[in-house]
Design a protein around this motif. Sequence first.
Motif, PDB file in Angstrom:
ATOM      1  N   LYS A 153       0.833  -1.205   0.000  1.00 20.98           N
ATOM      2  CA  LYS A 153       0.000   0.000   0.000  1.00 20.98           C
ATOM      3  C   LYS A 153       0.872   1.260   0.000  1.00 20.98           C
ATOM      4  CE  LYS A 153      -3.611  -0.204   2.604  1.00 20.98           C
ATOM      5  NZ  LYS A 153      -4.480  -0.218   3.809  1.00 20.98           N
ATOM      6  N   ALA A 154       1.954   1.236   0.783  1.00 24.30           N
ATOM      7  CA  ALA A 154       2.852   2.391   0.843  1.00 24.30           C
ATOM      8  C   ALA A 154       3.533   2.641  -0.494  1.00 24.30           C
ATOM      9  CB  ALA A 154       3.896   2.185   1.936  1.00 24.30           C
ATOM     10  N   LEU A 155       3.743   1.582  -1.254  1.00 21.74           N
ATOM     11  CA  LEU A 155       4.331   1.723  -2.590  1.00 21.74           C
ATOM     12  C   LEU A 155       3.336   2.272  -3.601  1.00 21.74           C
ATOM     13  CD1 LEU A 155       6.337  -1.634  -2.765  1.00 21.74           C
ATOM     14  CD2 LEU A 155       7.302   0.666  -2.532  1.00 21.74           C
ATOM     15  N   GLY A 156       2.057   2.292  -3.215  1.00 21.70           N
ATOM     16  CA  GLY A 156       1.024   2.809  -4.107  1.00 21.70           C
ATOM     17  C   GLY A 156       0.484   1.780  -5.086  1.00 21.70           C
ATOM     18  N   LEU A 157       0.768   0.500  -4.864  1.00 22.08           N
ATOM     19  CA  LEU A 157       0.331  -0.539  -5.801  1.00 22.08           C
ATOM     20  C   LEU A 157      -1.155  -0.828  -5.641  1.00 22.08           C
ATOM     21  CD1 LEU A 157       3.355  -2.994  -5.565  1.00 22.08           C
ATOM     22  CD2 LEU A 157       3.037  -1.003  -7.044  1.00 22.08           C
ATOM     23  N   LYS A 158      -1.794  -1.113  -6.769  1.00 21.11           N
ATOM     24  CA  LYS A 158      -3.232  -1.379  -6.775  1.00 21.11           C
ATOM     25  C   LYS A 158      -3.498  -2.684  -7.513  1.00 21.11           C
ATOM     26  CE  LYS A 158      -4.127   3.612  -6.804  1.00 21.11           C
ATOM     27  NZ  LYS A 158      -4.182   3.653  -5.328  1.00 21.11           N
ATOM     28  N   ASN A 159      -4.768  -3.056  -7.593  1.00 26.92           N
ATOM     29  CA  ASN A 159      -5.201  -4.276  -8.289  1.00 26.92           C
ATOM     30  C   ASN A 159      -4.516  -5.519  -7.724  1.00 26.92           C
ATOM     31  OD1 ASN A 159      -6.749  -2.635 -10.060  1.00 26.92           O
ATOM     32  ND2 ASN A 159      -4.948  -2.292 -11.339  1.00 26.92           N
ATOM     33  N   LEU A 160      -4.453  -5.569  -6.393  1.00 26.65           N
ATOM     34  CA  LEU A 160      -3.846  -6.699  -5.700  1.00 26.65           C
ATOM     35  C   LEU A 160      -4.914  -7.493  -4.961  1.00 26.65           C
ATOM     36  CD1 LEU A 160      -0.777  -4.846  -4.125  1.00 26.65           C
ATOM     37  CD2 LEU A 160      -0.787  -6.264  -6.190  1.00 26.65           C
ATOM     38  N   THR A 161      -4.737  -8.806  -4.904  1.00 27.20           N
ATOM     39  CA  THR A 161      -5.682  -9.684  -4.223  1.00 27.20           C
ATOM     40  C   THR A 161      -4.923 -10.634  -3.306  1.00 27.20           C
ATOM     41  OG1 THR A 161      -7.168  -9.647  -6.138  1.00 27.20           O
ATOM     42  CG2 THR A 161      -7.513 -11.406  -4.522  1.00 27.20           C
ATOM     43  N   LEU A 162      -5.339 -10.692  -2.045  1.00 26.73           N
ATOM     44  CA  LEU A 162      -4.778 -11.650  -1.103  1.00 26.73           C
ATOM     45  C   LEU A 162      -5.560 -12.951  -1.202  1.00 26.73           C
ATOM     46  CD1 LEU A 162      -3.126 -12.597   1.402  1.00 26.73           C
ATOM     47  CD2 LEU A 162      -4.860 -11.427   2.816  1.00 26.73           C
ATOM     48  N   GLN A 163      -4.868 -14.032  -1.549  1.00 21.18           N
ATOM     49  CA  GLN A 163      -5.466 -15.365  -1.569  1.00 21.18           C
ATOM     50  C   GLN A 163      -4.900 -16.159  -0.403  1.00 21.18           C
ATOM     51  OE1 GLN A 163      -4.916 -17.219  -5.392  1.00 21.18           O
ATOM     52  NE2 GLN A 163      -6.368 -15.846  -6.396  1.00 21.18           N
ATOM     53  N   ILE A 164      -5.760 -16.899   0.281  1.00 22.49           N
ATOM     54  CA  ILE A 164      -5.339 -17.580   1.503  1.00 22.49           C
ATOM     55  C   ILE A 164      -5.923 -18.985   1.551  1.00 22.49           C
ATOM     56  CG2 ILE A 164      -7.245 -16.643   2.894  1.00 22.49           C
ATOM     57  CD1 ILE A 164      -5.175 -16.370   5.191  1.00 22.49           C
ATOM     58  N   ASN A 165      -5.167 -19.880   2.168  1.00 26.37           N
ATOM     59  CA  ASN A 165      -5.587 -21.274   2.304  1.00 26.37           C
ATOM     60  C   ASN A 165      -4.933 -21.839   3.556  1.00 26.37           C
ATOM     61  OD1 ASN A 165      -6.816 -23.714   1.597  1.00 26.37           O
ATOM     62  ND2 ASN A 165      -5.068 -24.405   0.397  1.00 26.37           N
ATOM     63  N   SER A 166      -5.365 -23.009   3.959  1.00 29.74           N
ATOM     64  CA  SER A 166      -4.664 -23.768   4.989  1.00 29.74           C
ATOM     65  C   SER A 166      -4.266 -25.106   4.402  1.00 29.74           C
ATOM     66  CB  SER A 166      -5.544 -23.984   6.225  1.00 29.74           C
ATOM     67  OG  SER A 166      -4.874 -24.826   7.152  1.00 29.74           O
ATOM     68  N   VAL A 167      -2.986 -25.454   4.557  1.00 32.60           N
ATOM     69  CA  VAL A 167      -2.528 -26.777   4.118  1.00 32.60           C
ATOM     70  C   VAL A 167      -2.485 -27.735   5.304  1.00 32.60           C
ATOM     71  CG1 VAL A 167      -1.257 -25.907   2.140  1.00 32.60           C
ATOM     72  CG2 VAL A 167      -0.091 -26.099   4.335  1.00 32.60           C
ATOM     73  N   GLY A 168      -2.986 -27.290   6.455  1.00 31.48           N
ATOM     74  CA  GLY A 168      -3.158 -28.153   7.606  1.00 31.48           C
ATOM     75  C   GLY A 168      -1.864 -28.627   8.243  1.00 31.48           C
TER      76      GLY A 168
END
Length: 420
Positions: A153-168
């Motif tokens: 965010k501080a770099l000013g980047l946009k169009n980013l998506t956080l993808q998350i999972n659990s591999v247990g």
Amino acid sequence: MENIQAIRGTKDILPHEVIYWQYLEKTASEILTKANYQEIRTPIFEQTPLFERGIGEATDVVGKEMYTFTDKGDRTITLRPEGTAGVVRSYIQNKLSASGGVDRLWYSGAMFRYERPQAGRQRQFHQIGLELLGSDAPRGDVEVIAIATDILKALGLKNLTLQINSVGSKEDRLAYKQALVDYLTPYKADLDADSQDRLTRNPLRILDSKDQKTQEIAKKAPSILDFLGNDSQKHFNQVCTLLSLLGISFELNPRLVRGLDYYTNTAFEIISSDLGAQATVCGGGRYNGLVSQLGGVSTPAVGWAMGMERLILLLEKLQPLKATSPDIYFVSRGEKAESEALVIAQNLRHHGFKVELDLSGSNFAKQFKRGDRSGAKICLVLGDSEVEEGTIQVKNLETAEQKTLSQADLITNLLSTEIR
């Protein structure tokens, strides 16, 4: 004689590009320091078994991509393909956990993998990463993700998506691997060649295949989220809840497994829609078993790494950055003047001014043209006659105004002028 070229998969970072790297490094360092992460610098090469044991012999990184050689001491050495294993080795070797509690470390530097070079992917590439060691709390997972989002965010980047999972846990994955193999085996002939090989060696990596047909088959595969034990499910639920509490949006991606064997529980990536195929700008997760696997005391840990080349591609699209200009351009002509100019320029630098001294020895007209192109606000002019008189000419390159000062008054006068 043929010119020697840079090796394929390596890239010179030229002065007009370095400004983006410096901006990225400065931004990341400031945010990491605010969260009390301490910088660590580990060797670029390590003993090969460190990566074989840490990353996993069945991974593509170890099996296909490492730069490994035998040194003069008949030792097997590998250029580091990633940063975490080296940091953990140093953590164990230097007893960094001796004080107890949580250790927060970060690093930056070059990594090496033998891959097909393309935009955002080189054989020598660079990463910024962090490791949080000593806490199994879901808050630790969320802290490192929050720091990553703060940097981007501080770099000013946009169009980013956080993808998350659990591999247990290890036990969760064993049960899931069997279910995955049972599902995929009837489709073996339709899988790409790499996935066919992975079916027996590392079936989870099939979920990460870039082959379109394999992806279609994998879409209907069982979800690892259905195989999580109670502890793993509770941990993952808390991570998701805390991310929402911080206002960090995310997408669940049950096929996100990451490419390294040491991950447990949380796995995540931050994806840019502006990068095409090489879309991951940050990836990481929890690796609770790695420290003990490398010979240390069992220590939970979580971390991530950012690909600097990919971030630079995004920064270059976002905003042009210009190299800093000198405050002062210094022209001189004549044997005495050129020697005296060198002394004055050094003195000005010692007082905090950015000074470019013209060393060409060409006539004043040519030196003035270079001064105009330099971006400096002030041009100092010194000839032999000024040296004899103890004076110096000061020209404002923005207004073209010029005045004569005594050399004794120069620094005092410049300090009162807004040129820095």
